[in-house]
Design a protein around this motif. Structure first.
Motif, PDB file in Angstrom:
ATOM      1  N   VAL A  31       0.831  -1.203   0.000  1.00  0.00           N
ATOM      2  CA  VAL A  31       0.000   0.000   0.000  1.00  0.00           C
ATOM      3  C   VAL A  31       0.866   1.254   0.000  1.00  0.00           C
ATOM      4  O   VAL A  31       0.498   2.275  -0.583  1.00  0.00           O
ATOM      5  CB  VAL A  31      -0.965  -0.017   1.207  1.00  0.00           C
ATOM      6  N   GLN A  67      -6.439   8.551   1.680  1.00  0.00           N
ATOM      7  CA  GLN A  67      -5.892   7.784   2.798  1.00  0.00           C
ATOM      8  C   GLN A  67      -6.687   8.034   4.071  1.00  0.00           C
ATOM      9  O   GLN A  67      -7.019   7.104   4.802  1.00  0.00           O
ATOM     10  CB  GLN A  67      -4.429   8.149   3.035  1.00  0.00           C
ATOM     11  N   SER A 118     -10.128   6.538   4.368  1.00  0.00           N
ATOM     12  CA  SER A 118     -10.143   5.086   4.562  1.00  0.00           C
ATOM     13  C   SER A 118     -10.584   4.714   5.970  1.00  0.00           C
ATOM     14  O   SER A 118     -10.937   3.562   6.235  1.00  0.00           O
ATOM     15  CB  SER A 118      -8.757   4.493   4.286  1.00  0.00           C
ATOM     16  N   TYR A 129      -5.462   1.072   3.063  1.00  0.00           N
ATOM     17  CA  TYR A 129      -5.289   1.621   4.413  1.00  0.00           C
ATOM     18  C   TYR A 129      -6.472   1.270   5.315  1.00  0.00           C
ATOM     19  O   TYR A 129      -6.311   1.102   6.527  1.00  0.00           O
ATOM     20  CB  TYR A 129      -5.086   3.132   4.356  1.00  0.00           C
ATOM     21  N   ASP A 147      -6.041  -0.799   8.834  1.00  0.00           N
ATOM     22  CA  ASP A 147      -6.579  -0.315  10.105  1.00  0.00           C
ATOM     23  C   ASP A 147      -7.446  -1.365  10.776  1.00  0.00           C
ATOM     24  O   ASP A 147      -7.402  -1.556  11.998  1.00  0.00           O
ATOM     25  CB  ASP A 147      -7.386   0.967   9.866  1.00  0.00           C
TER      26      ASP A 147
END
Length: 288
Positions: free
Chosen positions: A79, A99, A102, A159, A163
């Motif tokens: 990524v 980003q 996300s 992303y 997470d």
């Protein structure tokens, strides 16, 4: 608050480095590889991971946890490379915004996977986020922008999945410093293994760029963790402040420093993204 500001600055600085890398003859894939070497060393000596608390031997023998570590080891460098392409093709403004937006994937996972109750306010925030993403991905017919749109979509997805994986590890009771250290080590192995297989010709700018990138990447995470520690009673403030700060500062940097052109639709996406984060922040503060 100082830690949060520093985390925002480091995050945007990473995007700036990715933006100027080609001009400085920095080979991004090499910089990403060396980045994980320094990030691993710094996470070990600064965060001092507790492997005893992790229960490492039993932990890695569990297929689910082993899969999570392996997934992180592959996704983190992959990524990162896609993020560099997004910055190159679509610019800092849209790459940083994609980003940060996300974060709504793990929010959805919180309801679907982790059983959190979906309120009307949170639903409004999620809808705003997806509309914002569509605006950010809006592109002209230019081939470079088409590539940028694809890269932005993968940045958002990648992303978001990362997470969720970190949240899953945290749920299992693993200490974050140890998790981060192992993820960095695996990422370094993946990157160097890939580059050695490709018979990469190593360069000095690639090494120097990697050291700078690793320092910024680690400081971004370190200050973000410290911000959560210093504002432990208001985690949503850190969460919203980080994402809004990066989107705003990234937009200003891209427009003023790199003269990036932002269409009205893209600008609307940035504003809707900020609004979505504020809506979630407000409802978390009110009802969280």
């Amino acid at each position: 608050m100082l830690n949060l500001i520093l985390a925002v600055l480091c995050s945007v600085a990473v995007s700036v480095l990715l933006k100027i890398a080609r001009r400085r003859n920095i080979v991004i894939r090499q910089a990403i590889a060396f980045n994980y070497i320094l990030a691993s060393a710094l996470s070990y000596y600064v965060l001092t991971p507790d492997f005893k608390g992790l229960g490492f031997t039993e932990f890695v023998l569990q297929s689910e946890q082993a899969f999570i570590f392996l997934a992180l080891g592959i996704l983190l460098p992959s990524v990162f490379m896609i993020m560099s392409k997004a910055v190159e093709y679509a610019g800092i403004v849209r790459a940083d915004a994609a980003q940060r937006l996300s974060l709504f994937l793990p929010i959805i996972a919180a309801f679907v996977i982790f059983g959190e109750t979906l309120s009307s306010g949170k639903l409004i925030g999620i809808i705003l986020a997806f509309v914002a993403l569509c605006c950010l991905l809006y592109k002209a017919a230019d081939k470079q922008l088409q590539k940028g749109g694809i890269a932005l979509a993968f940045v958002w997805l990648g992303y978001g999945v990362i997470d969720i994986l970190f949240k899953q590890v945290a749920k299992s009771g693993a200490a974050f410093p140890a998790t981060l250290f192992i993820a960095f080590i695996l990422s370094a192995c993946v990157m160097f293994g890939y580059l050695l297989f490709k018979r990469e010709i190593w360069t000095v700018p690639g090494f120097i760029g990697g050291i700078i990138l690793g320092g910024l990447n680690f400081m971004n995470i370190l200050f973000y963790i410290k911000a959560h520690q210093s504002l432990s009673a208001n985690p949503s403030l850190v969460f919203a402040g980080m994402n809004i700060g990066v989107i705003c500062l990234g937009s200003i940097t891209g427009a003023l420093v790199f003269k990036e052109k932002i269409s009205r639709v893209n600008l609307a996406g940035i504003l809707l993204g900020i609004a979505a984060i504020l809506v979630l922040f407000y409802f978390n503060q009110l009802f969280g």
